[in-house]
Design a protein around this motif. Structure first.
Motif, short mmCIF file in Angstrom:
data_model
loop_
_atom_site.label_atom_id
_atom_site.label_comp_id
_atom_site.label_asym_id
_atom_site.label_seq_id
_atom_site.Cartn_x
_atom_site.Cartn_y
_atom_site.Cartn_z
N THR A 266 30.39 34.62 40.17
CA THR A 266 29.80 35.04 38.90
C THR A 266 30.76 34.74 37.75
N GLN A 267 30.38 35.17 36.56
CA GLN A 267 31.20 34.93 35.37
C GLN A 267 32.18 36.07 35.09
N LEU A 268 32.22 37.06 35.96
CA LEU A 268 33.12 38.19 35.74
C LEU A 268 34.57 37.79 35.99
N ASN A 269 35.47 38.40 35.23
CA ASN A 269 36.89 38.21 35.48
C ASN A 269 37.35 39.29 36.46
N PRO A 270 37.92 38.91 37.60
CA PRO A 270 38.23 39.92 38.64
C PRO A 270 39.41 40.82 38.31
N THR A 271 40.15 40.51 37.25
CA THR A 271 41.33 41.34 36.95
C THR A 271 41.05 42.42 35.91
N VAL A 272 39.87 42.40 35.30
CA VAL A 272 39.53 43.41 34.28
C VAL A 272 38.57 44.42 34.93
N SER A 273 39.06 45.62 35.14
CA SER A 273 38.28 46.64 35.86
C SER A 273 38.11 47.87 34.99
N PHE A 274 37.41 48.86 35.52
CA PHE A 274 37.07 50.03 34.71
C PHE A 274 37.47 51.34 35.39
N LEU A 275 37.27 51.45 36.68
CA LEU A 275 37.69 52.66 37.39
C LEU A 275 39.16 52.54 37.80
N HIS A 276 39.50 51.49 38.50
CA HIS A 276 40.89 51.24 38.87
C HIS A 276 41.61 50.57 37.70
N GLU A 277 42.85 50.94 37.53
CA GLU A 277 43.60 50.42 36.39
C GLU A 277 43.93 48.95 36.63
N PRO A 278 43.61 48.08 35.67
CA PRO A 278 44.03 46.67 35.81
C PRO A 278 45.54 46.60 35.91
N SER A 279 46.00 45.69 36.73
CA SER A 279 47.43 45.57 36.95
C SER A 279 47.77 44.13 37.28
N GLU A 280 49.04 43.87 37.40
CA GLU A 280 49.44 42.51 37.76
C GLU A 280 49.26 42.30 39.26
N ARG A 281 48.94 41.09 39.61
CA ARG A 281 48.89 40.66 41.01
C ARG A 281 47.83 41.39 41.83
N ARG A 282 46.74 41.80 41.21
CA ARG A 282 45.65 42.32 42.03
C ARG A 282 44.32 42.12 41.30
N PHE A 283 43.27 41.99 42.09
CA PHE A 283 41.92 41.79 41.55
C PHE A 283 41.23 43.16 41.53
N SER A 284 41.50 43.93 40.50
CA SER A 284 41.11 45.34 40.51
C SER A 284 39.59 45.54 40.38
N LEU A 285 38.86 44.58 39.84
CA LEU A 285 37.40 44.75 39.75
C LEU A 285 36.79 44.78 41.16
N ALA A 286 37.41 44.06 42.10
CA ALA A 286 36.92 44.09 43.48
C ALA A 286 37.08 45.50 44.06
N LEU A 287 38.12 46.21 43.64
CA LEU A 287 38.30 47.60 44.10
C LEU A 287 37.19 48.49 43.56
N ASP A 288 36.81 48.26 42.29
CA ASP A 288 35.72 49.05 41.70
C ASP A 288 34.43 48.87 42.50
N LEU A 289 34.06 47.62 42.74
CA LEU A 289 32.81 47.35 43.46
C LEU A 289 32.88 47.82 44.91
N ALA A 290 34.04 47.68 45.53
CA ALA A 290 34.17 48.10 46.93
C ALA A 290 33.93 49.60 47.08
N GLU A 291 34.26 50.39 46.06
CA GLU A 291 34.04 51.84 46.15
C GLU A 291 32.57 52.15 46.41
#
Length: 384
Positions: A266-291
């Motif tokens: 998709t067109q989403l950027n995987p490093t910009v998330s909303f529940l989990h804090e964006p950080s270096e070296r992780r795809f935090s949006l995947a953590l949001d969706l995985a929840e």
């Protein structure tokens, strides 16, 4: 539930060997010193030995390889790679993955997620990314999304518990266990009501942690194994200290990787998330969706594997306070996970059958529509 066989599918590699491009295919050649074979989603459908074709592995040493065990995978059949073995590849192979937009997820010796090869993004949209960042930066908008992620996750947890408290299944539980499950559902619903007044993300994460804590406390009543190896009272992550915690950690790694693969489409950027804090070296949006999806796919998968004795104590390796799945155990879990991802349901909104994996992609699309102002986001909630 019915299954679907997709044109493209993930491939899981457990053996040690070499991955290499060969014209318009990917070849995997295991090392000669091992007897393990690769476990693919459905090798009979997609993998065909090609003994006529000459094969060179330079700069890798051919004498170390079992060229007779070579597997050839047409590039058009590959959705992604999950690599659990010790695998060599070169830049030519990675360039080929990039050209064909194939992500690759790597796991360490113990089966824990190590990282991903995330090819150059091919669905670029500055418009979506700008709105994604705006929603992250605006506290009110970010909190709305974060509440929705937790609300859906908790709703799917409650659905799991209600599955076991249904009239037809109450006989499998004793009166004491049944009462405890009803009490836990009430507790979770009470905790969930608190997310409306949570002032910030740490408070929301605290509520999510408390929901998970009371949820895990009743797992012992849902896991109907008499084997003490599957005794479970609390979640321990780093490292997992028993078989159930090892299953949860491994399953969550698979879920995270599957979400990351769908975000890439998709067109989403995987490093910009909303529940989990964006950080270096992780795809935090995947953590949001995985929840959202962990209760539906991973937790239910664990209950099934343990209760049907498909997974047993012999499938784990323990040392001091550390426990992890061995190769045989990982293959059992991956097989069940892949079957679940292929399972289809009739989508209430679309009116047609979609696979569980497709549900993750649809969640990405819903999030994009919300970010660009087309449609309010409502996270997926299971109804079965």
């Amino acid at each position: 539930m019915p299954f679907t066989i997709p044109t493209k599918q993930p491939f899981y590699i457990f053996s040690n060997g070499v991955l290499q491009r060969k014209e318009n295919t990917i070849c995997f050649v295991p090392y000669a010193t091992q007897e393990e074979v690769t476990v693919e989603s459905d090798p009979s459908l997609y993998l065909e030995p090609d003994e006529q074709e000459t094969y060179g592995l330079n700069p890798f040493d051919d004498t170390l390889l079992n060229t007779g065990g070579r597997r050839v995978i047409p590039i058009n059949n590959i959705d992604s790679f999950f690599v659990f073995g010790e695998v060599n590849f070169n830049s030519k192979f990675l360039n080929f993955l990039t050209r064909n937009r194939i992500p690759m997820h790597l796991f360490n010796y113990y089966g824990f997620y190590s990282g991903s090869y995330y090819p150059r993004e091919h669905l670029l949209s500055g418009y979506v990314v700008v709105h994604q960042v705006k929603y992250y930066s605006a506290k009110k908008k970010r909190m709305e999304l974060a509440r929705e992620f937790i609300g859906a996750a908790a709703g799917n947890i409650v659905r799991n518990l209600k599955y076991y408290t249904a009239d037809s299944r109450q006989g499998a539980l004793g009166p004491e266990s049944l009462e405890l499950l009803f009490h836990t559902i009430t507790q979770i619903e009470s905790l969930l009501a608190g997310i409306v007044n949570a002032p910030d993300i740490p408070e929301l994460m605290g509520i999510e942690g408390n929901i998970r804590k009371v949820y895990y406390q009743v797992w012992q009543h849902l896991l109907r194994s008499a084997d003490p190896a599957f005794s479970f009272s609390e979640r321990v992550k780093r490292p997992p200290d028993n078989a159930v915690n090892a299953l949860v950690s491994f399953g969550n790694s698979l879920m995270y990787s599957a979400c990351l693969t769908e975000i890439y489409r998709t067109q989403l950027n995987p490093t910009v998330s909303f529940l989990h804090e964006p950080s270096e070296r992780r795809f935090s949006l995947a953590l949001d969706l995985a929840e959202i999806f962990k209760p539906m796919f991973i937790d239910r998968m664990i209950f099934k594997l343990v209760n049907t004795r498909e997974i047993q104590a012999k499938h784990f390796t323990s040392a001091l306070n550390f426990c992890h799945l061995n190769d045989a155990g990982r293959k059992i879990v991956v097989k069940e996970f892949e079957e679940r991802m292929r399972t289809t349901i009739k989508h209430r909104g679309l009116g047609r059958n979609v696979s569980y994996r497709r549900l993750i992609r649809l969640e990405c699309y819903k999030l994009i529509k919300h970010l660009i102002g087309e449609e309010p986001y409502r996270a997926f909630r299971s109804w079965w």
